[in-house]
Scaffold this motif. Sequence first.
Motif, PDB file in Angstrom:
ATOM      1  N   MET A   1       6.023   0.081   1.099  1.00 48.55           N
ATOM      2  CA  MET A   1       6.511   1.367   1.607  1.00 48.55           C
ATOM      3  C   MET A   1       7.595   1.926   0.690  1.00 48.55           C
ATOM      4  SD  MET A   1       5.038   2.533   4.406  1.00 48.55           S
ATOM      5  CE  MET A   1       6.269   3.526   5.261  1.00 48.55           C
ATOM      6  N   LYS A   2       8.549   1.075   0.326  1.00 49.49           N
ATOM      7  CA  LYS A   2       9.648   1.516  -0.534  1.00 49.49           C
ATOM      8  C   LYS A   2       9.122   1.975  -1.904  1.00 49.49           C
ATOM      9  CE  LYS A   2      13.263  -1.308   1.577  1.00 49.49           C
ATOM     10  NZ  LYS A   2      14.202  -2.438   1.379  1.00 49.49           N
ATOM     11  N   GLN A   3       8.188   1.215  -2.460  1.00 45.64           N
ATOM     12  CA  GLN A   3       7.646   1.570  -3.768  1.00 45.64           C
ATOM     13  C   GLN A   3       6.910   2.909  -3.713  1.00 45.64           C
ATOM     14  OE1 GLN A   3       5.235  -1.827  -4.728  1.00 45.64           O
ATOM     15  NE2 GLN A   3       6.918  -2.944  -5.704  1.00 45.64           N
ATOM     16  N   ALA A   4       6.094   3.067  -2.652  1.00 44.56           N
ATOM     17  CA  ALA A   4       5.303   4.291  -2.526  1.00 44.56           C
ATOM     18  C   ALA A   4       6.196   5.518  -2.368  1.00 44.56           C
ATOM     19  CB  ALA A   4       4.344   4.182  -1.340  1.00 44.56           C
ATOM     20  N   LEU A   5       7.207   5.421  -1.509  1.00 43.79           N
ATOM     21  CA  LEU A   5       8.067   6.571  -1.246  1.00 43.79           C
ATOM     22  C   LEU A   5       9.037   6.839  -2.393  1.00 43.79           C
ATOM     23  CD1 LEU A   5       8.740   5.972   2.561  1.00 43.79           C
ATOM     24  CD2 LEU A   5       7.174   7.617   1.503  1.00 43.79           C
ATOM     25  N   TYR A   6       9.443   5.780  -3.083  1.00 47.30           N
ATOM     26  CA  TYR A   6      10.319   5.974  -4.228  1.00 47.30           C
ATOM     27  C   TYR A   6       9.566   6.686  -5.362  1.00 47.30           C
ATOM     28  CZ  TYR A   6      13.947   5.061  -7.670  1.00 47.30           C
ATOM     29  OH  TYR A   6      14.932   5.211  -8.610  1.00 47.30           O
ATOM     30  N   ARG A   7       8.290   6.336  -5.536  1.00 50.19           N
ATOM     31  CA  ARG A   7       7.463   7.028  -6.546  1.00 50.19           C
ATOM     32  C   ARG A   7       7.279   8.500  -6.192  1.00 50.19           C
ATOM     33  NH1 ARG A   7       4.283   2.210  -6.441  1.00 50.19           N
ATOM     34  NH2 ARG A   7       2.816   3.249  -5.025  1.00 50.19           N
ATOM     35  N   LYS A   8       7.349   8.793  -4.911  1.00 51.06           N
ATOM     36  CA  LYS A   8       7.236  10.186  -4.463  1.00 51.06           C
ATOM     37  C   LYS A   8       8.521  10.967  -4.709  1.00 51.06           C
ATOM     38  CE  LYS A   8       3.066  10.332  -2.469  1.00 51.06           C
ATOM     39  NZ  LYS A   8       2.020  11.319  -2.832  1.00 51.06           N
ATOM     40  N   GLY A   9       9.570  10.262  -5.119  1.00 54.92           N
ATOM     41  CA  GLY A   9      10.800  10.949  -5.473  1.00 54.92           C
ATOM     42  C   GLY A   9      11.900  10.919  -4.437  1.00 54.92           C
ATOM     43  N   PHE A  10      11.701  10.168  -3.349  1.00 52.92           N
ATOM     44  CA  PHE A  10      12.721  10.119  -2.305  1.00 52.92           C
ATOM     45  C   PHE A  10      13.798   9.095  -2.669  1.00 52.92           C
ATOM     46  CE2 PHE A  10       8.863  11.551  -0.097  1.00 52.92           C
ATOM     47  CZ  PHE A  10       9.336  12.730   0.462  1.00 52.92           C
ATOM     48  N   PRO A  11      15.065   9.396  -2.346  1.00 54.59           N
ATOM     49  CA  PRO A  11      16.142   8.447  -2.647  1.00 54.59           C
ATOM     50  C   PRO A  11      16.053   7.203  -1.767  1.00 54.59           C
ATOM     51  CG  PRO A  11      16.983  10.329  -1.416  1.00 54.59           C
ATOM     52  CD  PRO A  11      15.563  10.650  -1.760  1.00 54.59           C
ATOM     53  N   LEU A  12      16.453   6.087  -2.330  1.00 57.32           N
ATOM     54  CA  LEU A  12      16.332   4.798  -1.633  1.00 57.32           C
ATOM     55  C   LEU A  12      17.092   4.785  -0.308  1.00 57.32           C
ATOM     56  CD1 LEU A  12      14.948   2.104  -2.019  1.00 57.32           C
ATOM     57  CD2 LEU A  12      16.997   1.261  -3.175  1.00 57.32           C
ATOM     58  N   GLU A  13      18.234   5.443  -0.272  1.00 62.59           N
ATOM     59  CA  GLU A  13      19.034   5.466   0.953  1.00 62.59           C
ATOM     60  C   GLU A  13      18.269   6.112   2.099  1.00 62.59           C
ATOM     61  OE1 GLU A  13      23.287   7.294   2.551  1.00 62.59           O
ATOM     62  OE2 GLU A  13      22.759   7.398   0.429  1.00 62.59           O
ATOM     63  N   MET A  14      17.580   7.226   1.812  1.00 60.64           N
ATOM     64  CA  MET A  14      16.806   7.912   2.850  1.00 60.64           C
ATOM     65  C   MET A  14      15.577   7.100   3.241  1.00 60.64           C
ATOM     66  SD  MET A  14      16.941  11.976   1.881  1.00 60.64           S
ATOM     67  CE  MET A  14      16.254  12.452   3.482  1.00 60.64           C
ATOM     68  N   ILE A  15      14.989   6.410   2.288  1.00 62.29           N
ATOM     69  CA  ILE A  15      13.835   5.557   2.598  1.00 62.29           C
ATOM     70  C   ILE A  15      14.245   4.448   3.563  1.00 62.29           C
ATOM     71  CG2 ILE A  15      12.141   3.958   1.623  1.00 62.29           C
ATOM     72  CD1 ILE A  15      12.259   5.601  -0.978  1.00 62.29           C
ATOM     73  N   GLU A  16      15.387   3.836   3.299  1.00 56.68           N
ATOM     74  CA  GLU A  16      15.904   2.786   4.187  1.00 56.68           C
ATOM     75  C   GLU A  16      16.121   3.342   5.590  1.00 56.68           C
ATOM     76  OE1 GLU A  16      16.239  -0.325   3.581  1.00 56.68           O
ATOM     77  OE2 GLU A  16      16.615  -0.644   1.438  1.00 56.68           O
ATOM     78  N   GLN A  17      16.658   4.551   5.663  1.00 61.78           N
ATOM     79  CA  GLN A  17      16.926   5.184   6.959  1.00 61.78           C
ATOM     80  C   GLN A  17      15.625   5.452   7.704  1.00 61.78           C
ATOM     81  OE1 GLN A  17      19.215   8.766   6.575  1.00 61.78           O
ATOM     82  NE2 GLN A  17      19.058   9.295   8.750  1.00 61.78           N
ATOM     83  N   PHE A  18      14.612   5.906   6.955  1.00 63.21           N
ATOM     84  CA  PHE A  18      13.316   6.179   7.585  1.00 63.21           C
ATOM     85  C   PHE A  18      12.659   4.896   8.094  1.00 63.21           C
ATOM     86  CE2 PHE A  18       8.665   6.213   6.965  1.00 63.21           C
ATOM     87  CZ  PHE A  18       8.322   7.121   7.948  1.00 63.21           C
ATOM     88  N   LEU A  19      12.712   3.839   7.288  1.00 64.59           N
ATOM     89  CA  LEU A  19      12.104   2.577   7.700  1.00 64.59           C
ATOM     90  C   LEU A  19      12.805   2.009   8.933  1.00 64.59           C
ATOM     91  CD1 LEU A  19      11.425   0.866   4.246  1.00 64.59           C
ATOM     92  CD2 LEU A  19       9.758   1.914   5.790  1.00 64.59           C
ATOM     93  N   SER A  20      14.097   2.203   8.997  1.00 68.87           N
ATOM     94  CA  SER A  20      14.858   1.757  10.165  1.00 68.87           C
ATOM     95  C   SER A  20      14.426   2.532  11.411  1.00 68.87           C
ATOM     96  CB  SER A  20      16.349   1.952   9.909  1.00 68.87           C
ATOM     97  OG  SER A  20      17.099   1.579  11.044  1.00 68.87           O
ATOM     98  N   GLN A  21      14.229   3.835  11.244  1.00 67.85           N
ATOM     99  CA  GLN A  21      13.773   4.659  12.358  1.00 67.85           C
ATOM    100  C   GLN A  21      12.385   4.241  12.804  1.00 67.85           C
ATOM    101  OE1 GLN A  21      13.763   9.099  11.912  1.00 67.85           O
ATOM    102  NE2 GLN A  21      11.627   8.897  12.562  1.00 67.85           N
TER     103      GLN A  21
END
Length: 271
Positions: A244-264
């Motif tokens: 999930m992190k790899q896919a969303l990071y490749r899409k250009g999203f910052p890691l901090e927001m990805i962590e927040q989304f995964l937590s949600q």
Amino acid sequence: MGIITNIAVQPNSHERFRVTMQKENGEIDVFTVDQDVLLQFRLKKGMEIDEDSLQEIIYADQVKKTYNQALYFLSHRMRSEHEVIQHLKKKGAPEDVIAEVLHKLRENKYVDDREFAFAYVRTQKQTSAKGPYVIRNELEKMGIAAKWIEQSLAIYSFTEQVETARSLYEKAKKQRAKQSLRQWKYQVAQLLYRKGFPQEVIDQVLSSEHDEKGEQEWEALQYQGRKAHRRYEKYESPLYEQKMKQALYRKGFPLEMIEQFLSQLKSEQER
């Protein structure tokens, strides 16, 4: 040697004349000439014409016809010399005739590559969304000399380039799909590059936009994140989180927001 036996106006054109000439061997030769050529050589019934004079008349008429073709071609819009030459070649005009026609066109100010270049740049910067690199390429294809290209492009100021590029940016902004800000700005940068804008203009436009990673960025992350979740939910943790992190990071999203989304997402699943 031959003698002109008749001169008559062409039925389909009052500016051309049909000249009938009887040669010494009795053969009849017929050719047509423009009225200006008729007057230039003072052609009249009973006049004797030798072979050299006949070739001179035919050549002068060819120059006149080719000149008229060039004027008609130029009547629609300004043209570069190269464009005129290519057009006349397609019409079948020989090179020596084209050279003489160009000389006449220059004398009468019907072609002027310097003026053409300046007019072209003014028109393009006012009516199109092209950057200087694209305009330069177009002028080169039309055979404009490098010095005229440089001088004419100087009237397309940096400020004007930024304004034009920013208008493209704003248009793209309205059509922004559910993408990360970083990915979207990369695509806009590529668009501006293809449109012919230099890197310093692109940087100016992108840096002047204070688009915070706010609500629109979060909505894009929600959309892309849930698509990714459906793709990777079959995996167990921690492989799931990694993908999930790899896919969303490749899409250009910052890691901090990805962590927040995964937590949600985790919280939603635990309910």
